[in-house]
Design an enzyme around this catalytic site. Sequence first.
Site, PDB file in Angstrom:
ATOM      1  CB  CYS A 150      -4.046   0.835  14.065  1.00 52.67           C
ATOM      2  SG  CYS A 150      -4.347  -0.873  14.590  1.00 52.67           S
TER       3      CYS A 150
ATOM      4  CB  CYS B 162       1.354  -8.135   9.670  1.00 53.00           C
ATOM      5  SG  CYS B 162       1.524  -9.935   9.785  1.00 53.00           S
TER       6      CYS B 162
ATOM      7  CG  HIS C 143       5.134  -3.716 -33.499  1.00 47.71           C
ATOM      8  ND1 HIS C 143       6.195  -3.111 -34.137  1.00 47.71           N
ATOM      9  CD2 HIS C 143       4.128  -2.810 -33.488  1.00 47.71           C
ATOM     10  CE1 HIS C 143       5.844  -1.893 -34.498  1.00 47.71           C
ATOM     11  NE2 HIS C 143       4.600  -1.689 -34.114  1.00 47.71           N
TER      12      HIS C 143
ATOM     13  CB  CYS D 282       8.736  -0.819 -32.864  1.00 50.20           C
ATOM     14  SG  CYS D 282       9.382  -2.393 -32.275  1.00 50.20           S
TER      15      CYS D 282
ATOM     16  CB  CYS E 195      -4.138  -3.470  17.234  1.00 48.13           C
ATOM     17  SG  CYS E 195      -5.423  -2.343  17.833  1.00 48.13           S
TER      18      CYS E 195
ATOM     19  CB  CYS F  91      -7.812   0.749  17.138  1.00 47.77           C
ATOM     20  SG  CYS F  91      -6.200   1.528  16.842  1.00 47.77           S
TER      21      CYS F  91
ATOM     22  CB  CYS G 226      -1.286   0.667  17.262  1.00 47.20           C
ATOM     23  SG  CYS G 226      -2.694  -0.201  17.999  1.00 47.20           S
TER      24      CYS G 226
END
Length: 373
Positions: A274, A286, A353, A74, A313, A277, A310
């Site tokens: 980003c 992150c 199965h 199978c 930020c 922004c 970015c």
Amino acid sequence: MSFIVSRNFLFSLADTDNDFGPGFVVVAKSESGDESFEPTTLSRDNTPRAARQYAVQQVHIGKKKGIQGHHNSCYMDSLFYSLFLFSDALDSICKIDLCKNVDIRNSSAFEMQNNLLTLIVNPLRGENCFMPAGNVMRLRKQLETFLPGVLKEEKDAEELLAVLFSKNFVGGDGHPPLLHLRNVMLEEDQDLFVYQVFVEPENEEAYAKMQKSIPCVRNILAQSFVLQGQFFRQNPTCFLIQLPRFGKEKVFPGIFLPTEIDISNISLSSPQKCSICSVAAAKLRCKSCSLSRSERVMGARKNFSIFQYCEQCFDVIHKSKKNHVKDEIPTGEQSLNGFKYILDSVICIKTSHYVSFARTKLNSPEAFPRMKC
């Protein structure tokens, strides 16, 4: 919605010119004691027949349709049905011209490859859409050298896939890898055939919640890439995914499978913006910001967000989050392939199965079966 407890599934590159409706067809099997056990005659045609293009017809329904099972086959039957009936994404496995060396044409690799094509793929795509168990048995006898126990024992589908991609089967140096990744944590490139999805709950409470949830494959795939610090450095032509499990224990009670996924947020070929922004190019991803919200998106209708910033930020957001783990986003190259992939097939297990579901072209969304395996 369709919830399917699945282990392996195949996504192929989306064709924007086609509008396929969703649908799954279970493998049809004949009685193992049927008189058609004997293998069919070898075809002289050394090229794969065209795939069925997702159109379910009467030829796929009823007795002596699909692949005939025999002696714990199978897992192999389901794999072949999923890979080859409605999809040609992996026809390169059985294309004889992959063997460039003339000496290989007298080797066991050439014979196995030819048998896969003429005894399995082409009969499955033929007018009767039926492949007797003897066809698979002939190939199993040849595979016994490379996969001991394959004649009588049930193996994992991934074990068989590893042999099909190896130099023992396709000759030469083996099949070229399907997936090309960049691991920024290990600072190395990774070339794979199948992507193994990993999940890592933060604590026991998160793990208990995970075992009761039904997540979307799109979300756990993105989480896995973030967790392991990975990006696609090239967009694949087809995408084989293996879902997480702990031994024989299922991590999730079910998985929601969308008919299409987009990999632009995990591909270096797509310009990453980003998250704050939305203007500047993202330079840092992150892991801590992304994974801290992961247990909130375990539902099928929620989306997992990858937090990338970015440099400016990132510094603003992380003034009080000095312990957050970040990954640098490398510069990518433009890809020849797009970012959207359509679901071709699913291989899953019902008790012990193996079962295959294959995408079909259907006119009505009501035809999309709602079932649990």
